[in-house]
Motif scaffolding. Structure first.
Motif, mmCIF file in Angstrom:
data_model
loop_
_atom_site.group_PDB
_atom_site.id
_atom_site.type_symbol
_atom_site.label_atom_id
_atom_site.label_comp_id
_atom_site.label_asym_id
_atom_site.label_seq_id
_atom_site.Cartn_x
_atom_site.Cartn_y
_atom_site.Cartn_z
ATOM 1 N N GLN A 37 46.479 46.516 -0.286
ATOM 2 C CA GLN A 37 44.903 46.552 -0.300
ATOM 3 C C GLN A 37 44.267 45.146 0.440
ATOM 4 O O GLN A 37 43.644 45.295 1.252
ATOM 5 N N GLU A 38 45.134 44.227 0.096
ATOM 6 C CA GLU A 38 44.859 42.719 0.721
ATOM 7 C C GLU A 38 44.975 42.756 2.113
ATOM 8 O O GLU A 38 44.243 42.531 3.021
ATOM 9 N N ALA A 39 45.916 43.355 2.645
ATOM 10 C CA ALA A 39 46.322 43.587 4.195
ATOM 11 C C ALA A 39 45.243 44.292 4.837
ATOM 12 O O ALA A 39 44.648 44.120 5.725
ATOM 13 N N PHE A 40 45.318 45.354 4.241
ATOM 14 C CA PHE A 40 44.144 46.270 4.741
ATOM 15 C C PHE A 40 42.663 45.770 4.776
ATOM 16 O O PHE A 40 42.088 45.924 5.959
ATOM 17 N N MET A 41 42.268 45.327 3.676
ATOM 18 C CA MET A 41 40.843 44.597 3.671
ATOM 19 C C MET A 41 40.684 43.432 4.559
ATOM 20 O O MET A 41 39.795 43.377 5.353
ATOM 21 N N THR A 42 41.906 42.674 4.474
ATOM 22 C CA THR A 42 41.799 41.521 5.411
ATOM 23 C C THR A 42 41.668 41.973 7.244
ATOM 24 O O THR A 42 40.756 41.409 7.695
ATOM 25 N N GLN A 43 42.549 42.853 7.294
ATOM 26 C CA GLN A 43 42.394 43.512 8.734
ATOM 27 C C GLN A 43 41.073 44.108 9.096
ATOM 28 O O GLN A 43 40.407 43.654 10.069
ATOM 29 N N HIS A 44 40.522 44.747 8.235
ATOM 30 C CA HIS A 44 39.258 45.648 8.512
ATOM 31 C C HIS A 44 38.107 44.830 8.415
ATOM 32 O O HIS A 44 37.101 45.096 9.048
ATOM 33 N N ALA A 45 38.251 43.832 7.560
ATOM 34 C CA ALA A 45 37.023 43.016 7.413
ATOM 35 C C ALA A 45 37.060 41.670 8.442
ATOM 36 O O ALA A 45 35.978 40.926 8.370
ATOM 37 N N GLY A 46 38.017 41.592 9.028
ATOM 38 C CA GLY A 46 38.310 40.261 9.988
ATOM 39 C C GLY A 46 38.299 38.923 9.153
ATOM 40 O O GLY A 46 37.654 38.207 9.894
ATOM 41 N N LEU A 47 39.284 39.134 8.213
ATOM 42 C CA LEU A 47 38.993 37.777 7.507
ATOM 43 C C LEU A 47 40.097 36.922 8.196
ATOM 44 O O LEU A 47 41.233 37.238 8.814
ATOM 45 N N SER A 48 39.917 35.682 8.056
ATOM 46 C CA SER A 48 41.063 34.613 8.747
ATOM 47 C C SER A 48 41.956 34.641 7.317
ATOM 48 O O SER A 48 41.653 34.882 6.397
ATOM 49 N N SER A 49 43.225 33.934 7.879
ATOM 50 C CA SER A 49 44.203 33.942 6.641
ATOM 51 C C SER A 49 43.472 32.642 5.589
ATOM 52 O O SER A 49 43.789 33.030 4.471
ATOM 53 N N GLU A 50 42.750 31.626 6.050
ATOM 54 C CA GLU A 50 42.228 30.750 4.979
ATOM 55 C C GLU A 50 41.115 31.590 4.277
ATOM 56 O O GLU A 50 41.000 31.326 3.075
ATOM 57 N N GLU A 51 40.309 32.450 4.916
ATOM 58 C CA GLU A 51 39.317 33.008 4.108
ATOM 59 C C GLU A 51 40.093 34.013 3.059
ATOM 60 O O GLU A 51 39.626 33.990 2.037
ATOM 61 N N ALA A 52 41.099 34.622 3.393
ATOM 62 C CA ALA A 52 41.655 35.820 2.681
ATOM 63 C C ALA A 52 42.506 34.947 1.427
ATOM 64 O O ALA A 52 42.339 35.435 0.308
ATOM 65 N N GLN A 128 33.327 45.029 1.454
ATOM 66 C CA GLN A 128 32.957 46.223 0.687
ATOM 67 C C GLN A 128 32.990 47.804 1.145
ATOM 68 O O GLN A 128 33.675 48.601 0.947
ATOM 69 N N ARG A 129 32.717 47.546 2.689
ATOM 70 C CA ARG A 129 33.019 48.698 3.369
ATOM 71 C C ARG A 129 34.719 48.923 3.662
ATOM 72 O O ARG A 129 35.193 50.018 3.398
ATOM 73 N N ALA A 130 35.531 48.030 3.738
ATOM 74 C CA ALA A 130 36.928 48.033 3.744
ATOM 75 C C ALA A 130 37.532 48.575 2.505
ATOM 76 O O ALA A 130 38.365 49.229 2.622
ATOM 77 N N GLU A 131 37.094 48.001 1.404
ATOM 78 C CA GLU A 131 37.539 48.652 0.095
ATOM 79 C C GLU A 131 37.174 50.044 -0.174
ATOM 80 O O GLU A 131 38.078 50.790 -0.317
ATOM 81 N N MET A 132 36.072 50.416 0.319
ATOM 82 C CA MET A 132 35.730 51.740 0.295
ATOM 83 C C MET A 132 36.693 52.738 1.054
ATOM 84 O O MET A 132 37.156 53.869 0.803
ATOM 85 N N ARG A 133 36.858 52.075 2.507
ATOM 86 C CA ARG A 133 37.817 52.746 3.443
ATOM 87 C C ARG A 133 39.245 52.937 2.879
ATOM 88 O O ARG A 133 39.995 53.899 2.968
ATOM 89 N N PHE A 134 39.659 51.848 2.086
ATOM 90 C CA PHE A 134 41.001 51.730 1.697
ATOM 91 C C PHE A 134 41.206 52.668 0.564
ATOM 92 O O PHE A 134 42.170 53.347 0.797
ATOM 93 N N HIS A 135 40.103 53.021 -0.148
ATOM 94 C CA HIS A 135 40.434 53.939 -1.099
ATOM 95 C C HIS A 135 40.397 55.197 -0.841
ATOM 96 O O HIS A 135 41.030 56.275 -1.038
#
Length: 153
Positions: A37-52, A128-135
């Motif tokens: 979940q973390e990897a998916f959401m990080t990628q789809h929301a474009g988070l940096s490693s620090e943000e994640a 939030q969009r990435a979370e919905m997409r992940f599910h």
């Protein structure tokens, strides 16, 4: 001697195949699920490693609290399965369920304030969009047998 080597080779391949098949049919542990979940959401929301790194401990803290509230709702719903439940008891069960749902929404709202201290509102929206997409992808994967469980559906 050659026959023994060939037989040994096929035995090893068969054992490896069985282990690989068992791994595919294993359900994900909660830690594996969260990592995916973390990897998916990080990628789809474009988070940096620090943000994640800053965001996900708070996010999973919220998820744990929401799960506790959800478990309470399920326990209340189980109480209503008794054929001897009265209308007054159903009324009480439903009031408690609605209160728990409201508590869950208030909890999310309070965590939104915490999230804003970590991410921009745009990134929170993308999360939030990435979370919905992940599910959604998770449900599709379960139907296809890709997320553990029985592969022969």
């Amino acid at each position: 001697m050659k026959k023994l080597i060939v037989l040994f080779f096929f035995a090893c391949v068969s054992v490896l195949h069985l282990f690989a098949e068992d791994d595919v049919n294993q359900k994900l542990t909660p830690e594996q699920f969260r990592a995916k979940q973390e990897a998916f959401m990080t990628q789809h929301a474009g988070l940096s490693s620090e943000e994640a790194t800053s965001f996900f401990p708070v996010y999973f803290e919220l998820q744990d609290k929401k799960k506790d509230l959800s478990d309470q709702v399920w326990n209340l719903l189980r109480k209503g399965r008794d054929s001897k439940t009265t209308d007054e008891q159903y009324d009480e069960i439903l009031r408690k369920i609605y209160d728990l749902r409201i508590a869950s929404d208030k909890l999310e709202r309070s965590y939104y304030q915490r999230f804003k201290g970590i991410l921009s509102p745009r990134k929170i929206y993308l999360i939030q969009r990435a979370e919905m997409r992940f599910h959604r992808e998770l449900l599709k994967g379960v139907q296809r047998g890709e997320w553990g469980g029985n592969k022969n559906k």
